[in-house]
Design a protein around this motif. Structure first.
Motif, PDB file in Angstrom:
ATOM      1  N   PHE A   7      25.972   7.176  27.367  1.00 36.07           N
ATOM      2  CA  PHE A   7      25.315   8.383  26.865  1.00 36.07           C
ATOM      3  C   PHE A   7      24.003   8.048  26.156  1.00 36.07           C
ATOM      4  O   PHE A   7      23.022   8.788  26.274  1.00 36.07           O
ATOM      5  CB  PHE A   7      26.244   9.185  25.949  1.00 36.07           C
ATOM      6  CG  PHE A   7      27.295   9.956  26.700  1.00 36.07           C
ATOM      7  CD1 PHE A   7      26.937  10.887  27.668  1.00 36.07           C
ATOM      8  CD2 PHE A   7      28.637   9.763  26.441  1.00 36.07           C
ATOM      9  CE1 PHE A   7      27.899  11.605  28.366  1.00 36.07           C
ATOM     10  CE2 PHE A   7      29.607  10.472  27.133  1.00 36.07           C
ATOM     11  CZ  PHE A   7      29.231  11.396  28.093  1.00 36.07           C
ATOM     12  N   GLU A   8      23.969   6.933  25.436  1.00 36.28           N
ATOM     13  CA  GLU A   8      22.723   6.521  24.785  1.00 36.28           C
ATOM     14  C   GLU A   8      21.658   6.177  25.824  1.00 36.28           C
ATOM     15  O   GLU A   8      20.487   6.519  25.658  1.00 36.28           O
ATOM     16  CB  GLU A   8      22.975   5.333  23.867  1.00 36.28           C
ATOM     17  CG  GLU A   8      23.776   5.702  22.636  1.00 36.28           C
ATOM     18  CD  GLU A   8      24.206   4.500  21.822  1.00 36.28           C
ATOM     19  OE1 GLU A   8      24.260   3.374  22.368  1.00 36.28           O
ATOM     20  OE2 GLU A   8      24.503   4.691  20.625  1.00 36.28           O
ATOM     21  N   MET A   9      22.064   5.516  26.898  1.00 37.26           N
ATOM     22  CA  MET A   9      21.134   5.169  27.973  1.00 37.26           C
ATOM     23  C   MET A   9      20.595   6.436  28.646  1.00 37.26           C
ATOM     24  O   MET A   9      19.385   6.559  28.879  1.00 37.26           O
ATOM     25  CB  MET A   9      21.823   4.282  29.012  1.00 37.26           C
ATOM     26  CG  MET A   9      20.938   3.888  30.178  1.00 37.26           C
ATOM     27  SD  MET A   9      21.857   3.094  31.508  1.00 37.26           S
ATOM     28  CE  MET A   9      22.788   4.482  32.150  1.00 37.26           C
ATOM     29  N   ARG A  10      21.472   7.380  28.939  1.00 42.62           N
ATOM     30  CA  ARG A  10      21.040   8.633  29.568  1.00 42.62           C
ATOM     31  C   ARG A  10      20.090   9.398  28.655  1.00 42.62           C
ATOM     32  O   ARG A  10      19.109   9.973  29.108  1.00 42.62           O
ATOM     33  CB  ARG A  10      22.259   9.508  29.916  1.00 42.62           C
ATOM     34  CG  ARG A  10      23.120   8.932  31.013  1.00 42.62           C
ATOM     35  CD  ARG A  10      22.427   8.947  32.367  1.00 42.62           C
ATOM     36  NE  ARG A  10      22.151  10.319  32.736  1.00 42.62           N
ATOM     37  CZ  ARG A  10      21.036  10.742  33.316  1.00 42.62           C
ATOM     38  NH1 ARG A  10      20.072   9.895  33.619  1.00 42.62           N
ATOM     39  NH2 ARG A  10      20.843  12.004  33.606  1.00 42.62           N
ATOM     40  N   LYS A  11      20.344   9.382  27.353  1.00 34.43           N
ATOM     41  CA  LYS A  11      19.472  10.044  26.385  1.00 34.43           C
ATOM     42  C   LYS A  11      18.083   9.422  26.424  1.00 34.43           C
ATOM     43  O   LYS A  11      17.077  10.124  26.444  1.00 34.43           O
ATOM     44  CB  LYS A  11      20.063   9.956  24.983  1.00 34.43           C
ATOM     45  CG  LYS A  11      19.207  10.632  23.924  1.00 34.43           C
ATOM     46  CD  LYS A  11      19.848  10.493  22.553  1.00 34.43           C
ATOM     47  CE  LYS A  11      19.056  11.187  21.475  1.00 34.43           C
ATOM     48  NZ  LYS A  11      17.771  10.610  21.200  1.00 34.43           N
ATOM     49  N   ARG A  47      15.013  22.048  29.536  1.00 37.37           N
ATOM     50  CA  ARG A  47      16.247  21.444  30.047  1.00 37.37           C
ATOM     51  C   ARG A  47      16.405  20.014  29.545  1.00 37.37           C
ATOM     52  O   ARG A  47      17.485  19.599  29.113  1.00 37.37           O
ATOM     53  CB  ARG A  47      16.258  21.459  31.578  1.00 37.37           C
ATOM     54  CG  ARG A  47      17.576  21.013  32.181  1.00 37.37           C
ATOM     55  CD  ARG A  47      17.471  20.778  33.667  1.00 37.37           C
ATOM     56  NE  ARG A  47      16.722  19.589  33.987  1.00 37.37           N
ATOM     57  CZ  ARG A  47      17.185  18.335  33.883  1.00 37.37           C
ATOM     58  NH1 ARG A  47      18.401  18.125  33.425  1.00 37.37           N
ATOM     59  NH2 ARG A  47      16.440  17.301  34.210  1.00 37.37           N
ATOM     60  N   LEU A  48      15.298  19.244  29.564  1.00 36.49           N
ATOM     61  CA  LEU A  48      15.349  17.860  29.102  1.00 36.49           C
ATOM     62  C   LEU A  48      15.630  17.771  27.606  1.00 36.49           C
ATOM     63  O   LEU A  48      16.387  16.901  27.165  1.00 36.49           O
ATOM     64  CB  LEU A  48      14.040  17.146  29.445  1.00 36.49           C
ATOM     65  CG  LEU A  48      13.805  16.891  30.933  1.00 36.49           C
ATOM     66  CD1 LEU A  48      12.381  16.393  31.166  1.00 36.49           C
ATOM     67  CD2 LEU A  48      14.813  15.897  31.486  1.00 36.49           C
ATOM     68  N   ARG A  49      15.032  18.669  26.821  1.00 35.28           N
ATOM     69  CA  ARG A  49      15.312  18.676  25.374  1.00 35.28           C
ATOM     70  C   ARG A  49      16.790  18.944  25.116  1.00 35.28           C
ATOM     71  O   ARG A  49      17.418  18.290  24.279  1.00 35.28           O
ATOM     72  CB  ARG A  49      14.463  19.739  24.677  1.00 35.28           C
ATOM     73  CG  ARG A  49      13.031  19.343  24.509  1.00 35.28           C
ATOM     74  CD  ARG A  49      12.264  20.363  23.663  1.00 35.28           C
ATOM     75  NE  ARG A  49      10.858  20.086  23.730  1.00 35.28           N
ATOM     76  CZ  ARG A  49       9.959  20.840  24.359  1.00 35.28           C
ATOM     77  NH1 ARG A  49      10.321  21.960  24.946  1.00 35.28           N
ATOM     78  NH2 ARG A  49       8.688  20.492  24.375  1.00 35.28           N
ATOM     79  N   GLN A  50      17.346  19.914  25.837  1.00 36.45           N
ATOM     80  CA  GLN A  50      18.761  20.241  25.655  1.00 36.45           C
ATOM     81  C   GLN A  50      19.644  19.083  26.116  1.00 36.45           C
ATOM     82  O   GLN A  50      20.637  18.749  25.457  1.00 36.45           O
ATOM     83  CB  GLN A  50      19.124  21.518  26.416  1.00 36.45           C
ATOM     84  CG  GLN A  50      20.542  21.980  26.157  1.00 36.45           C
ATOM     85  CD  GLN A  50      20.796  22.305  24.700  1.00 36.45           C
ATOM     86  OE1 GLN A  50      20.036  23.038  24.082  1.00 36.45           O
ATOM     87  NE2 GLN A  50      21.868  21.756  24.138  1.00 36.45           N
ATOM     88  N   ALA A  51      19.299  18.460  27.217  1.00 43.74           N
ATOM     89  CA  ALA A  51      20.080  17.326  27.719  1.00 43.74           C
ATOM     90  C   ALA A  51      20.066  16.185  26.715  1.00 43.74           C
ATOM     91  O   ALA A  51      21.095  15.541  26.468  1.00 43.74           O
ATOM     92  CB  ALA A  51      19.536  16.858  29.065  1.00 43.74           C
TER      93      ALA A  51
END
Length: 70
Positions: A7-11, A47-51
């Protein structure tokens, strides 16, 4: 790689994409439709901010769960 690291990598990946748009490296994002091209840059930024928030929240929740199980 554990799930928190994932999850940290995806963030980080999402934040890099958002930075590319906000810094001007990506000028705009266009979606082709039957009626013609549509600029979707602002929607993608939202969308990116929410993700990014969602990935951060998932990592934090998993950290809390992991620490409470020790």
């Amino acid at each position: 790689m554990n799930i928190v690291e994932y999850f940290e990598m995806r963030k980080r990946e999402v934040e890099e994409q958002l930075d590319a748009i906000e810094s001007g490296r990506v000028i705009r994002l266009v979606c082709e439709t039957k009626t013609g091209p549509v600029d979707v840059t602002e929607q993608e930024k939202q969308r990116l901010r929410q993700a990014s928030k969602d990935y951060w929240r998932a990592a934090e929740n998993l950290r809390r769960i992991n620490s409470s199980q020790k």
